[in-house]
Design an enzyme around this catalytic site. Structure first.
Site, PDB file in Angstrom:
ATOM      1  N   HIS A 122     -32.336  -7.222   1.026  1.00  0.00           N
ATOM      2  CA  HIS A 122     -31.090  -7.320   0.253  1.00  0.00           C
ATOM      3  C   HIS A 122     -30.913  -8.796  -0.106  1.00  0.00           C
ATOM      4  O   HIS A 122     -31.340  -9.679   0.651  1.00  0.00           O
ATOM      5  CB  HIS A 122     -29.949  -6.849   1.154  1.00  0.00           C
ATOM      6  CG  HIS A 122     -28.622  -6.723   0.503  1.00  0.00           C
ATOM      7  ND1 HIS A 122     -27.802  -7.790   0.263  1.00  0.00           N
ATOM      8  CD2 HIS A 122     -27.945  -5.630   0.047  1.00  0.00           C
ATOM      9  CE1 HIS A 122     -26.687  -7.372  -0.306  1.00  0.00           C
ATOM     10  NE2 HIS A 122     -26.746  -6.066  -0.454  1.00  0.00           N
ATOM     11  N   ASP A 199     -31.559  -8.424   9.852  1.00  0.00           N
ATOM     12  CA  ASP A 199     -30.425  -7.908   9.092  1.00  0.00           C
ATOM     13  C   ASP A 199     -30.253  -6.431   9.463  1.00  0.00           C
ATOM     14  O   ASP A 199     -31.044  -5.580   9.033  1.00  0.00           O
ATOM     15  CB  ASP A 199     -30.717  -8.079   7.591  1.00  0.00           C
ATOM     16  CG  ASP A 199     -29.670  -7.393   6.718  1.00  0.00           C
ATOM     17  OD1 ASP A 199     -28.731  -6.790   7.266  1.00  0.00           O
ATOM     18  OD2 ASP A 199     -29.816  -7.463   5.481  1.00  0.00           O
ATOM     19  N   GLN A 202     -28.070  -1.949   7.672  1.00  0.00           N
ATOM     20  CA  GLN A 202     -28.360  -0.525   7.441  1.00  0.00           C
ATOM     21  C   GLN A 202     -28.920   0.166   8.677  1.00  0.00           C
ATOM     22  O   GLN A 202     -29.354   1.321   8.587  1.00  0.00           O
ATOM     23  CB  GLN A 202     -29.353  -0.366   6.265  1.00  0.00           C
ATOM     24  CG  GLN A 202     -28.834  -0.841   4.930  1.00  0.00           C
ATOM     25  CD  GLN A 202     -27.680   0.020   4.380  1.00  0.00           C
ATOM     26  OE1 GLN A 202     -27.374   1.103   4.902  1.00  0.00           O
ATOM     27  NE2 GLN A 202     -27.015  -0.476   3.348  1.00  0.00           N
ATOM     28  N   LYS A 225     -19.791  -0.559   6.870  1.00  0.00           N
ATOM     29  CA  LYS A 225     -20.794   0.488   6.663  1.00  0.00           C
ATOM     30  C   LYS A 225     -20.845   1.449   7.843  1.00  0.00           C
ATOM     31  O   LYS A 225     -21.655   2.369   7.878  1.00  0.00           O
ATOM     32  CB  LYS A 225     -22.172  -0.132   6.433  1.00  0.00           C
ATOM     33  CG  LYS A 225     -22.267  -0.927   5.118  1.00  0.00           C
ATOM     34  CD  LYS A 225     -23.628  -1.543   4.969  1.00  0.00           C
ATOM     35  CE  LYS A 225     -23.659  -2.650   3.939  1.00  0.00           C
ATOM     36  NZ  LYS A 225     -23.643  -2.190   2.554  1.00  0.00           N
ATOM     37  N   CYS A 362     -28.461  -4.783  -5.177  1.00  0.00           N
ATOM     38  CA  CYS A 362     -28.538  -6.160  -4.648  1.00  0.00           C
ATOM     39  C   CYS A 362     -29.921  -6.441  -4.074  1.00  0.00           C
ATOM     40  O   CYS A 362     -30.052  -7.097  -3.033  1.00  0.00           O
ATOM     41  CB  CYS A 362     -27.476  -6.411  -3.582  1.00  0.00           C
ATOM     42  SG  CYS A 362     -25.820  -6.253  -4.199  1.00  0.00           S
TER      43      CYS A 362
HETATM   44  N1  PMP Z   1     -28.175  -6.183   4.117  1.00  0.00           N
HETATM   45  C1  PMP Z   1     -28.371  -4.924   3.736  1.00  0.00           C
HETATM   46  C2  PMP Z   1     -29.667  -4.261   4.070  1.00  0.00           C
HETATM   47  C3  PMP Z   1     -27.367  -4.250   3.041  1.00  0.00           C
HETATM   48  O1  PMP Z   1     -27.564  -2.988   2.652  1.00  0.00           O
HETATM   49  C4  PMP Z   1     -26.156  -4.912   2.764  1.00  0.00           C
HETATM   50  C5  PMP Z   1     -25.027  -4.233   2.003  1.00  0.00           C
HETATM   51  N2  PMP Z   1     -25.430  -3.482   0.911  1.00  0.00           N
HETATM   52  C6  PMP Z   1     -26.010  -6.223   3.197  1.00  0.00           C
HETATM   53  C7  PMP Z   1     -27.035  -6.827   3.869  1.00  0.00           C
HETATM   54  C8  PMP Z   1     -24.782  -7.027   2.912  1.00  0.00           C
HETATM   55  O2  PMP Z   1     -23.678  -6.476   3.519  1.00  0.00           O
HETATM   56  P1  PMP Z   1     -22.240  -7.097   3.173  1.00  0.00           P
HETATM   57  O3  PMP Z   1     -22.089  -6.989   1.685  1.00  0.00           O
HETATM   58  O4  PMP Z   1     -21.305  -6.211   3.921  1.00  0.00           O
HETATM   59  O5  PMP Z   1     -22.261  -8.491   3.663  1.00  0.00           O
END
Ligand code: PMP
Length: 407
Positions: A122, A199, A202, A225, A362
Site C-alpha cells: 500500500h 504493515d 489487513q 478496519k 492506493c
Molecule cells: N496498509 C494496507 C495494507 C492497507 O490496506 C491500508 C488501508 N487501505 C493501509 C496500510 C493504510 O491504512 P490507513 O489509511 O488506515 O492508515
C-alpha cells in the site's frame, strides 16, 4: 464455524436498503462496519466519562484515563506484545509507519544503506520509505514477486545484505490478498542485522497475530478496519528500539520536564503520544477487540478463507472475469470483468445495493505490475455470507448485460 447471519445483526448500518435492495457491504478492506458494542462503548464514554487523559485530578479524568489505558492493555494482549509500554496509539497505520520513518529511519540511515520494500505495498508502506531514502541518501530495493503475486523468498539472502538496515513489508496485501510469510523474512533480516517493520492493516482484523512469534521489530495497524472508529491506529515496537528513538511529534503529554533551554521526554509509550490522544476512539478499539476476541480470531480467519474460496469459485464461473493474486489469500478478491472499467462496474453494482471498491487501491505500483489501470475488489468480514456472494454474482451478470456482454 462462525454464524455470520447472527453476527450481522450486531451491525446496525447493514440493516438498510440501498437503491431499493438490501445492502451488501463488500468493502471492509477499505473500512469495516462497527458492531453495536463499539458504538455503545463510544457513546457511553461521551455520556458518562468524557474528560482529557493523564491530566485531570477529578473523577471523570481518572475514569477516562483508566479506560484509555485499559484499551492499550487489550491491544497488547490481542497481538501478544510483551508489554503495554510497547503499544503506541496513533491515528492510523499510515501515521504508525511514518513515526518509524521519521523517528527511527531518518535518524539512522545514511548513503549506501538499503531499505528493502515489497512491490505489493500500500502507498502508506512505500511513500514514507521513498521520503526517508530521499532525506538520508539511502537506497530502496524491492523483493521479487512471483507470477501469482507472492513474494519470492528463495533469493532473500542475496537481497538482504549487511547494507540492508530496514525491511518494510505488508502482512497481507490489500490488492492481491497475498499472505506474506513474515517470520521467514524476519529470520533472514536478523542474519543481516536489519530491522523489520510489518504493515498489519489487513491482517489484524482477519487472523490471529502474535508479534513475538513473528519476531518483527515494528508492527502497524488501523482500528477502523477491525470494527473500531476511524482516527485510532497502533504502532507496536520492540522496547529497546522505542527507548532509543527520539520523539516523532513534540507537545503536551510526551515530556517529563520542559525548560526554555530544553526538554526531557516522558517514558514509553507516552514519549510518542504528543497532544490529546484519540481517547474515545481508543476505547472503541478496546471494545472492538473484546468483540473479536469473543468470536475468536482463528474462527474469523477460517470463516473468511472458506467464504473467499467460495466467492472465487463462483466468480470463476463467470465468463470474461480475471481474478488477481494467489489461491491462498486473505479475505478479499480483486478482479476485472471483460472490458468494463471497474468504476463502471462499481456504479452498476451500487445500483443493485452492492458496495465494492474500484480503483488503484492506493497501490499504483501493483496496478502497474498487473498491467491494468484499476481493478474491482470485493472484501469480506465477519458479517458477510454466501448470500452476499450470490448477490455479487447476480450484480456482475447484470453489469455485463448492461454493458452489452452476454453472460
Ligand atoms: N496498509 C494496507 C495494507 C492497507 O490496506 C491500508 C488501508 N487501505 C493501509 C496500510 C493504510 O491504512 P490507513 O489509511 O488506515 O492508515
Amino acid at each position: 464455524m462462525i454464524d455470520a447471519r447472527a453476527l450481522r445483526k450486531d451491525f446496525p448500518v447493514l440493516d438498510q436498503r440501498v437503491n431499493g435492495r438490501p445492502l451488501v457491504y463488500l468493502d471492509s478492506a477499505a473500512t469495516a462496519q462497527k458492531p453495536r458494542p463499539v458504538i455503545d462503548a463510544v457513546r457511553r464514554f461521551f455520556e458518562e466519562d468524557n474528560a482529557n487523559v493523564h491530566r485531570a485530578i477529578h473523577a471523570l479524568g481518572e475514569r477516562a484515563t483508566a479506560k484509555y489505558e485499559e484499551a492499550r492493555r487489550k491491544v497488547a494482549r490481542f497481538i501478544n506484545a510483551p508489554s503495554e509500554r510497547t503499544i503506541i496509539f496513533t491515528k492510523n497505520a499510515t501515521e504508525s509507519i511514518n513515526l518509524v520513518a521519521y523517528s527511527w529511519a531518518r535518524a539512522r540511515l545514511k548513503p549506501g544503506d538499503e531499505i528493502l520494500v515489497s512491490p505489493i505495498e500500500h502507498h502508506s508502506n512505500l511513500v514514507p520509505w521513498q521520503l526517508a531514502a530521499r532525506a538520508t541518501g539511502a537506497t530502496l530495493r524491492f523483493f521479487d514477486v512471483t507470477e501469482d503475486g507472492q513474494l519470492r523468498l528463495d533469493n532473500l539472502d542475496s537481497l538482504i545484505s549487511e547494507r540492508t538496515r530496514l525491511v518494510a513489508v505488508t502482512h497481507v496485501s490489500n490488492v492481491l490478498g497475498t499472505i506474506v510469510p513474515v517470520a521467514s523474512i524476519v529470520a533472514a533480516a536478523r542474519r543481516a542485522g536489519a530491522v523489520v517493520l510489518v504493515d498489519g492493516a489487513q491482517s489484524v482484523p482477519h487472523m490471529p497475530v502474535d508479534v513475538q512469534a513473528l519476531g518483527c521489530d515494528f508492527f502497524a495497524f488501523s482500528g477502523h478496519k477491525m470494527g473500531a472508529p476511524t482516527g485510532i491506529g497502533v504502532l507496536y515496537g520492540r522496547e529497546e528500539l522505542l527507548e532509543a528513538m527520539d520523539p516523532f511529534l513534540g507537545g503536551g503529554d510526551m515530556i517529563s520536564s520542559v525548560r526554555l533551554s530544553g526538554s526531557e521526554w516522558a517514558e514509553l509509550p507516552y514519549k510518542f503520544e504528543a497532544g490529546t490522544p484519540p481517547i474515545a476512539e481508543a476505547i472503541g478499539l478496546g471494545a472492538a477487540i473484546d468483540y473479536l476476541t469473543a468470536i475468536g480470531m482463528d474462527r474469523v480467519h477460517a470463516y473468511e478463507r472458506r467464504l473467499t474460496a467460495y466467492a472465487r469459485e463462483r466468480l470463476e464461473q463467470l465468463p470474461g472475469i480475471t481474478i488477481y493474486g494467489p489461491k491462498e489469500r486473505g479475505g478479499l478478491l480483486t478482479f476485472n470483468v471483460d472490458e468494463i472499467h471497474p468504476h463502471d462496474l462499481a456504479t452498476v453494482l451500487d445500483q443493485h445495493g452492492i458496495a465494492i471498491r474500484a480503483g488503484h487501491h492506493c497501490a499504483q505500483p501493483v496496478m502497474e505490475w498487473l498491467g491494468v489501470p484499476a481493478t474491482a475488489r470485493a472484501s469480506f468480514w465477519v458479517y458477510n455470507t454466501e448470500d452476499d456472494v450470490e448477490r455479487l454474482v447476480e450484480g456482475l451478470r447484470a453489469a455485463k448485460e448492461f454493458f452489452g456482454y452476454v453472460a
